[in-house]
Design a protein around this motif. Structure first.
Motif, short mmCIF file in Angstrom:
data_model
loop_
_atom_site.label_atom_id
_atom_site.label_comp_id
_atom_site.label_asym_id
_atom_site.label_seq_id
_atom_site.Cartn_x
_atom_site.Cartn_y
_atom_site.Cartn_z
N ARG A 4 0.85 -1.19 0.00
CA ARG A 4 0.00 0.00 0.00
C ARG A 4 0.88 1.24 0.00
NH1 ARG A 4 -4.25 0.30 4.73
NH2 ARG A 4 -4.92 -1.59 3.61
N VAL A 5 0.57 2.17 -0.92
CA VAL A 5 1.33 3.41 -1.00
C VAL A 5 0.36 4.57 -0.91
CG1 VAL A 5 3.21 2.41 -2.37
CG2 VAL A 5 1.24 3.44 -3.52
N THR A 6 0.86 5.70 -0.41
CA THR A 6 0.04 6.91 -0.28
C THR A 6 0.23 7.77 -1.52
OG1 THR A 6 0.22 6.89 2.12
CG2 THR A 6 -0.38 8.98 1.07
N VAL A 7 -0.88 8.21 -2.06
CA VAL A 7 -0.89 9.14 -3.20
C VAL A 7 -1.29 10.50 -2.66
CG1 VAL A 7 -1.79 9.62 -5.48
CG2 VAL A 7 -1.54 7.25 -4.73
N GLY A 8 -0.38 11.46 -2.80
CA GLY A 8 -0.63 12.78 -2.26
C GLY A 8 -1.74 13.54 -2.98
N PRO A 9 -2.21 14.65 -2.40
CA PRO A 9 -3.30 15.43 -3.01
C PRO A 9 -2.80 16.29 -4.16
CG PRO A 9 -2.58 16.50 -0.99
CD PRO A 9 -1.79 15.21 -1.09
N TYR A 10 -3.70 16.56 -5.06
CA TYR A 10 -3.44 17.56 -6.09
C TYR A 10 -3.56 18.94 -5.45
CZ TYR A 10 -3.89 14.07 -9.81
OH TYR A 10 -3.71 12.98 -10.64
N PRO A 11 -2.86 19.93 -5.99
CA PRO A 11 -2.96 21.28 -5.40
C PRO A 11 -4.32 21.92 -5.69
CG PRO A 11 -1.64 21.34 -7.39
CD PRO A 11 -1.91 19.89 -7.12
N THR A 12 -4.79 22.70 -4.75
CA THR A 12 -6.02 23.48 -4.98
C THR A 12 -5.71 24.65 -5.91
OG1 THR A 12 -5.56 24.79 -3.00
CG2 THR A 12 -6.98 22.84 -2.74
N PHE A 13 -6.76 25.36 -6.32
CA PHE A 13 -6.60 26.50 -7.23
C PHE A 13 -6.35 27.77 -6.43
CE2 PHE A 13 -9.78 24.06 -9.98
CZ PHE A 13 -8.76 23.36 -10.62
N ALA A 14 -5.28 28.46 -6.79
CA ALA A 14 -5.02 29.78 -6.19
C ALA A 14 -5.74 30.88 -6.95
CB ALA A 14 -3.52 30.06 -6.16
N GLY A 15 -6.03 30.64 -8.19
CA GLY A 15 -6.70 31.61 -9.04
C GLY A 15 -6.82 31.06 -10.44
N GLY A 16 -7.43 31.81 -11.31
CA GLY A 16 -7.59 31.34 -12.68
C GLY A 16 -7.99 32.45 -13.61
N PHE A 17 -7.78 32.19 -14.90
CA PHE A 17 -8.15 33.15 -15.94
C PHE A 17 -8.87 32.40 -17.07
CE2 PHE A 17 -4.45 34.96 -13.83
CZ PHE A 17 -4.85 36.27 -13.64
N VAL A 18 -9.90 33.05 -17.58
CA VAL A 18 -10.64 32.50 -18.72
C VAL A 18 -10.83 33.62 -19.74
CG1 VAL A 18 -12.78 31.44 -19.51
CG2 VAL A 18 -11.84 30.82 -17.27
N THR A 19 -10.43 33.38 -20.96
CA THR A 19 -10.62 34.33 -22.05
C THR A 19 -11.47 33.67 -23.13
OG1 THR A 19 -8.49 35.40 -21.65
CG2 THR A 19 -9.51 35.78 -23.79
N THR A 20 -12.56 34.32 -23.50
CA THR A 20 -13.46 33.75 -24.51
C THR A 20 -13.57 34.70 -25.70
OG1 THR A 20 -15.38 34.71 -23.39
CG2 THR A 20 -14.82 32.45 -22.85
N LEU A 21 -13.63 34.12 -26.88
CA LEU A 21 -13.84 34.84 -28.13
C LEU A 21 -14.89 34.10 -28.91
CD1 LEU A 21 -13.08 37.03 -30.22
CD2 LEU A 21 -11.32 35.44 -31.07
N GLY A 22 -15.98 34.80 -29.27
CA GLY A 22 -17.04 34.08 -29.97
C GLY A 22 -18.05 35.03 -30.58
N LEU A 23 -19.17 34.44 -31.00
CA LEU A 23 -20.25 35.17 -31.66
C LEU A 23 -21.53 35.06 -30.85
CD1 LEU A 23 -19.69 34.00 -35.35
CD2 LEU A 23 -19.01 36.19 -34.35
N SER A 24 -22.33 36.10 -30.90
CA SER A 24 -23.61 36.13 -30.20
C SER A 24 -24.74 36.45 -31.17
CB SER A 24 -23.61 37.18 -29.07
OG SER A 24 -22.78 36.79 -28.02
N LEU A 25 -25.83 35.76 -31.01
CA LEU A 25 -27.06 36.05 -31.75
C LEU A 25 -27.86 37.07 -30.96
CD1 LEU A 25 -28.81 35.33 -34.22
CD2 LEU A 25 -29.90 33.58 -32.80
#
Length: 272
Positions: free
Chosen positions: A249-270
């Motif tokens: 049995r081995v221990t698998v450590g946690p993934y890091p939480t999010f400190a922040g994030g950015f989302v950029t979107t480019l698209g079309l609107s009706l």
């Protein structure tokens, strides 16, 4: 005696002449009155026979100038390409990659200067975990990284021109992180590590603009948002266990939480 008789006869003659004169005058007066009445009757009859004169025809009205009602924007529904980058917290060897995904939105005008926006963002990408990541002795290899989020934003809007708009936005949303199963190449052999998931609440702050390429029908939009994350929980952020190739049995450590994030979107609107 004769003289008296003569006087009586003279009186009789005078009386007869007087009566004759009175009768002639009466007849003459009656004829005049009858003629006058006849003339009046003829005039009244003639007036009655004449048709009433028609009133003058009114002038023709100018043509009615019917103008189109002013255009009112209600809803923008659209989608486009989204570039998503979530930054890990803490001093960790795991770095979440920037990924290209899809963004959807529906913006409703509450007033001329305020809109409400429903949004959804989805991104997926595989990335390599470095050797020794998650406390594992060996090379974890490639893992699938998948996120999605949706929420509501309020956006004070500036109408630059009838076709161009700009806005700032703030809101809240909920999202999910999924990390796929991967295999670790260790000195004792290769063993699998199960997939893990987590959820989070995000507070996005954004800046965007749009331009109607087809007036009243189609708009192109560009928006960039930065997000803070709270309420991050789930198995992805906790220690897990796995069985290595030697059966230990081995221990698998946690993934890091999010400190922040950015989302950029480019698209079309009706535009509706």
């Amino acid at each position: 005696m004769r003289a008296r008789v003569k006087r009586l006869e003279d009186r009789r003659r005078k009386g007869r002449r007087t009566l004759a004169s009175a009768a002639a005058f009466t007849l003459a007066l009656g004829g005049v009155m009858g003629t006058a009445r006849g003339a009046d009757a003829n005039e009244e009859h003639a007036d009655a026979d004449e048709a009433p004169e028609a009133p003058p025809r009114p002038k023709e009205l100018p043509p009615l100038d019917i103008t189109e009602p002013p255009f009112t924007r209600h809803v923008d529904i659209g989608g486009g390409v989204a570039l998503v980058h979530r930054i890990p917290s803490g001093d960790t060897r795991v770095r979440y990659p920037a990924s290209v995904g899809m963004g959807l939105w529906a913006r409703v005008d509450i007033t001329r200067y305020l809109r409400a926006s429903l949004y959804a963002v989805r991104a997926e990408r595989d990335f390599d975990l470095p050797s020794g990541a998650l406390g594992l002795a060996g090379d974890p290899g490639e893992v699938e990284f998948y996120t999605y989020s949706f929420g509501l934003r309020l956006a004070p809007t500036w109408n630059i021109t009838p076709r161009a708009r700009a806005w700032v936005s703030a809101g809240a949303g909920w999202g999910r992180l999924e990390l796929g199963r991967f295999s670790v190449a260790s000195p004792s052999g290769v063993f699998p590590v199960r997939e893990r998931v987590a959820s989070f609440v995000e507070i996005p702050l954004g800046l965007g603009a749009s331009f109607d390429v087809v007036p009243r029908w189609l708009a192109v939009e560009l928006e960039t948002t930065g997000a803070f994350y709270v309420g991050q929980r789930g198995r992805a952020f906790e220690d897990e266990q796995a069985i290595d190739a030697s059966g230990r049995r081995v221990t698998v450590g946690p993934y890091p939480t999010f400190a922040g994030g950015f989302v950029t979107t480019l698209g079309l609107s009706l535009v509706l």
